[in-house]
Write a protein that holds these residues in place. Structure first.
Motif, PDB file in Angstrom:
ATOM      1  N   ASP A  45       0.802  -1.212   0.000  1.00  0.00           N
ATOM      2  CA  ASP A  45       0.000   0.000   0.000  1.00  0.00           C
ATOM      3  C   ASP A  45       0.836   1.264   0.000  1.00  0.00           C
ATOM      4  N   TYR A  46       2.193   1.137   0.013  1.00  0.00           N
ATOM      5  CA  TYR A  46       3.042   2.326  -0.033  1.00  0.00           C
ATOM      6  C   TYR A  46       3.777   2.443  -1.361  1.00  0.00           C
ATOM      7  N   SER A  47       3.426   1.633  -2.338  1.00  0.00           N
ATOM      8  CA  SER A  47       4.099   1.694  -3.628  1.00  0.00           C
ATOM      9  C   SER A  47       3.349   2.612  -4.585  1.00  0.00           C
ATOM     10  N   ASN A  48       4.104   3.299  -5.439  1.00  0.00           N
ATOM     11  CA  ASN A  48       3.497   4.118  -6.480  1.00  0.00           C
ATOM     12  C   ASN A  48       3.109   3.217  -7.646  1.00  0.00           C
ATOM     13  N   TYR A  49       1.971   3.467  -8.232  1.00  0.00           N
ATOM     14  CA  TYR A  49       1.542   2.651  -9.360  1.00  0.00           C
ATOM     15  C   TYR A  49       0.506   3.412 -10.186  1.00  0.00           C
ATOM     16  N   ARG A  50       0.282   2.942 -11.393  1.00  0.00           N
ATOM     17  CA  ARG A  50      -0.797   3.446 -12.226  1.00  0.00           C
ATOM     18  C   ARG A  50      -1.825   2.328 -12.358  1.00  0.00           C
ATOM     19  N   SER A  51      -3.050   2.693 -12.593  1.00  0.00           N
ATOM     20  CA  SER A  51      -4.090   1.663 -12.645  1.00  0.00           C
ATOM     21  C   SER A  51      -5.184   2.041 -13.641  1.00  0.00           C
ATOM     22  N   ILE A  52      -5.888   1.029 -14.073  1.00  0.00           N
ATOM     23  CA  ILE A  52      -7.091   1.202 -14.897  1.00  0.00           C
ATOM     24  C   ILE A  52      -8.219   0.466 -14.193  1.00  0.00           C
ATOM     25  N   THR A  53      -9.261   1.193 -13.878  1.00  0.00           N
ATOM     26  CA  THR A  53     -10.420   0.625 -13.188  1.00  0.00           C
ATOM     27  C   THR A  53     -11.595   0.534 -14.153  1.00  0.00           C
ATOM     28  N   VAL A  54     -12.129  -0.645 -14.299  1.00  0.00           N
ATOM     29  CA  VAL A  54     -13.273  -0.872 -15.192  1.00  0.00           C
ATOM     30  C   VAL A  54     -14.497  -1.189 -14.339  1.00  0.00           C
ATOM     31  N   SER A  55     -15.527  -0.356 -14.469  1.00  0.00           N
ATOM     32  CA  SER A  55     -16.781  -0.579 -13.744  1.00  0.00           C
ATOM     33  C   SER A  55     -17.800  -1.183 -14.705  1.00  0.00           C
ATOM     34  N   TYR A  56     -18.586  -2.126 -14.221  1.00  0.00           N
ATOM     35  CA  TYR A  56     -19.559  -2.768 -15.102  1.00  0.00           C
ATOM     36  C   TYR A  56     -20.838  -3.104 -14.346  1.00  0.00           C
ATOM     37  N   GLU A  57     -21.927  -3.181 -15.090  1.00  0.00           N
ATOM     38  CA  GLU A  57     -23.219  -3.616 -14.566  1.00  0.00           C
ATOM     39  C   GLU A  57     -23.404  -5.092 -14.926  1.00  0.00           C
ATOM     40  N   ASP A  58     -24.384  -5.724 -14.337  1.00  0.00           N
ATOM     41  CA  ASP A  58     -24.679  -7.126 -14.652  1.00  0.00           C
ATOM     42  C   ASP A  58     -25.306  -7.198 -16.038  1.00  0.00           C
ATOM     43  N   VAL A  85       0.666  -2.598 -23.668  1.00  0.00           N
ATOM     44  CA  VAL A  85       0.974  -2.404 -22.251  1.00  0.00           C
ATOM     45  C   VAL A  85       0.696  -3.703 -21.508  1.00  0.00           C
ATOM     46  N   SER A  86       1.347  -3.866 -20.373  1.00  0.00           N
ATOM     47  CA  SER A  86       1.144  -5.090 -19.585  1.00  0.00           C
ATOM     48  C   SER A  86       0.989  -4.718 -18.116  1.00  0.00           C
ATOM     49  N   TYR A  87       0.048  -5.341 -17.447  1.00  0.00           N
ATOM     50  CA  TYR A  87      -0.194  -5.095 -16.029  1.00  0.00           C
ATOM     51  C   TYR A  87       0.529  -6.156 -15.203  1.00  0.00           C
ATOM     52  N   TYR A  88       0.691  -5.866 -13.886  1.00  0.00           N
ATOM     53  CA  TYR A  88       1.363  -6.847 -13.033  1.00  0.00           C
ATOM     54  C   TYR A  88       0.423  -7.481 -12.014  1.00  0.00           C
ATOM     55  N   THR A  89      -0.760  -6.924 -11.848  1.00  0.00           N
ATOM     56  CA  THR A  89      -1.728  -7.569 -10.972  1.00  0.00           C
ATOM     57  C   THR A  89      -3.133  -7.123 -11.356  1.00  0.00           C
ATOM     58  N   VAL A  90      -4.099  -7.982 -11.121  1.00  0.00           N
ATOM     59  CA  VAL A  90      -5.492  -7.670 -11.410  1.00  0.00           C
ATOM     60  C   VAL A  90      -6.342  -8.163 -10.248  1.00  0.00           C
ATOM     61  N   SER A  91      -7.358  -7.378  -9.902  1.00  0.00           N
ATOM     62  CA  SER A  91      -8.271  -7.770  -8.829  1.00  0.00           C
ATOM     63  C   SER A  91      -9.672  -7.310  -9.213  1.00  0.00           C
ATOM     64  N   HIS A  92     -10.656  -7.942  -8.662  1.00  0.00           N
ATOM     65  CA  HIS A  92     -12.026  -7.546  -8.961  1.00  0.00           C
ATOM     66  C   HIS A  92     -12.890  -7.672  -7.718  1.00  0.00           C
ATOM     67  N   GLY A  93     -13.920  -6.867  -7.679  1.00  0.00           N
ATOM     68  CA  GLY A  93     -14.850  -6.892  -6.556  1.00  0.00           C
ATOM     69  C   GLY A  93     -16.273  -6.712  -7.037  1.00  0.00           C
ATOM     70  N   ASP A  94     -17.213  -7.135  -6.215  1.00  0.00           N
ATOM     71  CA  ASP A  94     -18.620  -7.057  -6.584  1.00  0.00           C
ATOM     72  C   ASP A  94     -19.289  -5.854  -5.930  1.00  0.00           C
ATOM     73  N   THR A  95     -20.249  -5.302  -6.616  1.00  0.00           N
ATOM     74  CA  THR A  95     -21.106  -4.256  -6.070  1.00  0.00           C
ATOM     75  C   THR A  95     -22.546  -4.766  -6.110  1.00  0.00           C
ATOM     76  N   TYR A 107       4.614   2.296 -12.059  1.00  0.00           N
ATOM     77  CA  TYR A 107       4.423   3.741 -12.155  1.00  0.00           C
ATOM     78  C   TYR A 107       5.135   4.343 -13.366  1.00  0.00           C
ATOM     79  N   SER A 108       6.158   3.645 -13.872  1.00  0.00           N
ATOM     80  CA  SER A 108       6.901   4.155 -15.025  1.00  0.00           C
ATOM     81  C   SER A 108       6.174   3.903 -16.350  1.00  0.00           C
ATOM     82  N   SER A 109       5.025   3.237 -16.291  1.00  0.00           N
ATOM     83  CA  SER A 109       4.268   2.975 -17.522  1.00  0.00           C
ATOM     84  C   SER A 109       3.858   4.286 -18.189  1.00  0.00           C
ATOM     85  N   ASP A 110       3.781   4.263 -19.516  1.00  0.00           N
ATOM     86  CA  ASP A 110       3.407   5.438 -20.293  1.00  0.00           C
ATOM     87  C   ASP A 110       1.931   5.775 -20.043  1.00  0.00           C
ATOM     88  N   GLN A 111       1.694   6.941 -19.432  1.00  0.00           N
ATOM     89  CA  GLN A 111       0.313   7.349 -19.142  1.00  0.00           C
ATOM     90  C   GLN A 111      -0.495   7.500 -20.426  1.00  0.00           C
TER      91      GLN A 111
END
Length: 339
Positions: A45-58, A85-95, A107-111
């Motif tokens: 939780d103290y590392s710098n990173y970039r992320s892409i968050t995808v929200s979806y409905e059922d 581009v390549s990610y190093y981890t993926v996680s998902h959660g339910d709403t 964090y060094s990934s090209d924005q």
């Protein structure tokens, strides 16, 4: 179990050992702060990173009654391949109405490429989803820059550490004496500094658990010094032991409290390891288990060494100086009375 080891005679050796470890940790930390990932090896939780968050409905994205999260992952995989581009981890959660999928990138990934990937993902989702549902399905790019000193966890840990030190000093002044209070606070500062510098020296990945173990290091030191100085006080009042010198008295007290001040940290370290293994058994990242386990071992080793070995050897000189001053004061009082 008795060690019969004269700790007071080895005071300079222990001071050198602790000083070398703290100095090496400080040097490595400063060097890494300039050329590497920081003073500590920040991660979790103290590392710098970039992320892409995808929200979806059922929604049926695939037309094959496939789970929405699996369809979203397939869309994202194609988009990342297209952009390169390549990610190093993926996680998902339910709403309540759907869920989210979070991809993390270094964090060094090209924005720019990440934003391009977001655009491709949104285009693919919009091509599948029709009508108002398109407003509830989409991706967004984020950047997370974590500051160790600015976290709420560190702020709360600092308050807890300060409270422990103040309470420790006041309690020992009231229950024991000033020299013991100074020795106890020295043990707190020494063990905490040793723990932090070993974490910097060993480059163990640091997350929020470092704040927890920093506080535990001081708390266990407080408990350990209570056992140590309680023995010193009781032995000082023993008529048969009053003939011993200050150094001999402290050595005897340290010998009598040695077992509890080494076994207690060892037991707590074992419990800590078991708890982290059980709570992290389902984690996909080995660091989620290894990092806090190693931190706990270093913390409790510092407590055992600092409380059972380092503190008695240094405090023996405090007591020797205090006893000599008390003896001189009594001599002056007797001289004045005789006159």
């Amino acid at each position: 179990m008795k060690t019969n080891f004269k700790l007071s005679s080895k005071m300079h050796l222990f001071i050198i050992i602790s000083s070398v470890i703290i100095a090496l940790g400080l040097c490595v930390g400063i060097i890494c702060q300039c050329v590497a990932n920081g003073f500590f090896n920040y991660s979790d939780d103290y590392s710098n990173y970039r992320s892409i968050t995808v929200s979806y409905e059922d929604t049926d994205f695939s037309g094959k009654d496939e789970e929405p999260v699996d369809a979203i992952k397939e869309v994202c995989k194609k988009a990342f391949d297209e952009v390169g581009v390549s990610y190093y981890t993926v996680s998902h959660g339910d709403t309540q109405t759907g869920g989210t999928v979070v991809y993390k990138f270094v964090y060094s990934s090209d924005q720019g490429k990440l934003e391009q990937a977001v655009q491709v993902i949104n285009e693919k989702i919009n091509a599948i989803v029709e009508g108002s549902a398109a407003n509830y399905n989409g991706a967004v790019a984020n950047a997370s820059v974590s500051l160790l000193g600015g976290g709420k966890t560190i702020a709360m840990a600092s308050i807890a550490l300060s409270a422990c030190l103040v309470f420790h000093f006041i309690y020992f002044v009231i229950r024991f004496r000033l020299t013991m209070a100074l020795g106890a606070v020295l043990a707190d500062v020494h063990n905490l500094a040793l723990f932090l510098m070993l974490m910097a020296l060993c480059r163990i990945p640091v997350g929020s658990s470092i704040a927890v173990y920093a506080v535990l290091t001081v708390v266990i030191t407080v408990i350990g010094t209570c056992f140590l100085f309680d023995r010193v006080r009781k032995n000082s009042k023993d008529e048969e032991l009053k003939k011993l010198t200050a150094l001999e008295l402290v050595d005897k007290s340290a010998d009598e409290s040695f077992v509890i001040n080494t076994v207690m940290p060892a037991c707590l370290a074992t419990v800590s390891v078991i708890l982290f293994v059980l709570t992290s058994i389902s984690s996909l990242s080995p660091l989620a288990i290894v990092s806090p386990v190693l931190a706990s071992l270093i913390s409790f080793i510092c407590c055992a060494y600092g409380t059972a070995i380092f503190t008695p050897s240094v405090y023996s000189r405090f007591k020797l100086i205090a006893d000599e001053r008390k003896k001189k004061s009594r001599t002056k009082t007797v001289s004045k009375t005789e006159k």
